[in-house]
Enzyme design. Structure first.
Site, PDB file in Angstrom:
ATOM      1  N   ASP A 157       0.989  -1.323   0.389  1.00  0.00           N
ATOM      2  CA  ASP A 157       0.047   0.191  -0.012  1.00  0.00           C
ATOM      3  C   ASP A 157       0.737   1.101  -0.018  1.00  0.00           C
ATOM      4  O   ASP A 157       1.807   1.078   0.509  1.00  0.00           O
ATOM      5  CB  ASP A 157      -0.834   0.003   1.503  1.00  0.00           C
ATOM      6  CG  ASP A 157      -1.919   0.639   1.289  1.00  0.00           C
ATOM      7  OD1 ASP A 157      -3.507   0.408   1.025  1.00  0.00           O
ATOM      8  OD2 ASP A 157      -1.975   2.158   1.066  1.00  0.00           O
ATOM      9  N   ILE A 158       0.665   2.484  -0.647  1.00  0.00           N
ATOM     10  CA  ILE A 158       1.361   3.459  -0.869  1.00  0.00           C
ATOM     11  C   ILE A 158       1.185   4.223   0.595  1.00  0.00           C
ATOM     12  O   ILE A 158       1.882   4.874   0.544  1.00  0.00           O
ATOM     13  CB  ILE A 158       0.808   4.250  -2.087  1.00  0.00           C
ATOM     14  CG1 ILE A 158       1.902   5.210  -2.897  1.00  0.00           C
ATOM     15  CG2 ILE A 158      -0.373   5.335  -2.054  1.00  0.00           C
ATOM     16  CD1 ILE A 158       1.388   6.117  -4.010  1.00  0.00           C
ATOM     17  N   ASN A 214     -12.624  -3.018   3.098  1.00  0.00           N
ATOM     18  CA  ASN A 214     -13.677  -2.294   3.156  1.00  0.00           C
ATOM     19  C   ASN A 214     -14.188  -1.762   2.124  1.00  0.00           C
ATOM     20  O   ASN A 214     -14.584  -2.466   1.001  1.00  0.00           O
ATOM     21  CB  ASN A 214     -12.450  -0.659   3.204  1.00  0.00           C
ATOM     22  CG  ASN A 214     -11.723  -0.924   4.132  1.00  0.00           C
ATOM     23  OD1 ASN A 214     -12.292  -0.613   5.541  1.00  0.00           O
ATOM     24  ND2 ASN A 214     -10.642  -0.398   3.809  1.00  0.00           N
ATOM     25  N   GLY A 226     -15.154   2.262   4.161  1.00  0.00           N
ATOM     26  CA  GLY A 226     -14.147   3.666   3.753  1.00  0.00           C
ATOM     27  C   GLY A 226     -13.359   3.438   2.490  1.00  0.00           C
ATOM     28  O   GLY A 226     -12.159   3.516   2.615  1.00  0.00           O
ATOM     29  N   HIS A 261     -10.482  -5.225  -3.345  1.00  0.00           N
ATOM     30  CA  HIS A 261      -9.187  -5.419  -2.709  1.00  0.00           C
ATOM     31  C   HIS A 261      -8.548  -6.062  -1.075  1.00  0.00           C
ATOM     32  O   HIS A 261      -9.979  -5.240  -0.429  1.00  0.00           O
ATOM     33  CB  HIS A 261      -8.239  -4.301  -2.480  1.00  0.00           C
ATOM     34  CG  HIS A 261      -8.556  -3.117  -2.199  1.00  0.00           C
ATOM     35  ND1 HIS A 261      -9.841  -2.127  -2.795  1.00  0.00           N
ATOM     36  CD2 HIS A 261      -8.644  -2.671  -0.940  1.00  0.00           C
ATOM     37  CE1 HIS A 261     -10.437  -0.584  -1.872  1.00  0.00           C
ATOM     38  NE2 HIS A 261      -9.294  -1.025  -1.365  1.00  0.00           N
ATOM     39  N   HIS A 291      -7.160  -5.696   2.500  1.00  0.00           N
ATOM     40  CA  HIS A 291      -5.607  -5.126   3.239  1.00  0.00           C
ATOM     41  C   HIS A 291      -5.406  -6.364   3.600  1.00  0.00           C
ATOM     42  O   HIS A 291      -5.929  -6.484   4.562  1.00  0.00           O
ATOM     43  CB  HIS A 291      -5.986  -3.895   4.400  1.00  0.00           C
ATOM     44  CG  HIS A 291      -6.557  -3.169   3.181  1.00  0.00           C
ATOM     45  ND1 HIS A 291      -5.866  -1.488   2.925  1.00  0.00           N
ATOM     46  CD2 HIS A 291      -7.968  -2.533   2.638  1.00  0.00           C
ATOM     47  CE1 HIS A 291      -6.996  -0.902   2.429  1.00  0.00           C
ATOM     48  NE2 HIS A 291      -7.916  -0.771   1.880  1.00  0.00           N
TER      49      HIS A 291
END
Ligand code: 5GP
Length: 113
Positions: free
Chosen positions: A30-31, A86, A92, A99, A101
Site C-alpha cells: 500500500d502506498i 472496506n 472506508g 481489494h 488489506h
C-alpha cells in the site's frame, strides 16, 4: 470503460512494489501504509467491491483469501495479521476495485474506528 487504479497497477501502467502475482491476483505494498506491513491483494478481474461480487466469483474469492494468507506467511507475519475489506463510502472504501488489506507487523487494536 476506463481502467480502475488497480487495473493500471496490474497492467504495470502505474508502478507498485509487487510481492506476489499469479494468473488471477496481484499483491503489492500500500502506498500509505497503515501498519508496519500493509499489502493489498486484488483480483485482476475488476469487481468493484465485495457487495457486487456474484456467485460466478465464488472460486476467485476463495483463491483471493487463500493467496492473502499465503502472502501473509511470505511476509513473516507469523505473530498475527488482519485481513480487511472496506465496502462502500461509509465502510472506508476509496478505490472501487475489490481489494483485501493485509495488515501486520505490530499489535493491531480492536475494534477499528
Ligand atoms: P480502501 O480505502 O479503498 O479500502 O483502500 C484503498 C487503498 O489503496 C488505501 O489504503 C490507499 O493507501 C491505497 N492506494 C491508493 N492509491 C494507491 C496507489 O497508487 N498505489 C498503491 N500501492 N496503493 C494505493
Amino acid at each position: 470503460m476506463s481502467k480502475t487504479l488497480f487495473e493500471k497497477i496490474v497492467a504495470r501502467e502505474i508502478p507498485a512494489q509487487i510481492v506476489f502475482e499469479d494468473d488471477l491476483v496481484l499483491a503489492f505494498h500500500d502506498i500509505h501504509p497503515a501498519a508496519p506491513t500493509h499489502v493489498l491483494i486484488v483480483p485482476k478481474k475488476p469487481i468493484a467491491r465485495i457487495g457486487e461480487a456474484t456467485a460466478d466469483d465464488q472460486k476467485l474469492l476463495g483463491h483471493l483469501l487463500l493467496k492473502a494468507a499465503e502472502v501473509a506467511k511470505k511476509l513473516d507475519l507469523q505473530n498475527g495479521y488482519r485481513l480487511v475489506i472496506n465496502n462502500g463510502a461509509a465502510g472506508g472504501e476509496t478505490v472501487p476495485h475489490l481489494h483485501v488489506h493485509i495488515l501486520g507487523g505490530h499489535h493491531l487494536t480492536w475494534p477499528p474506528g
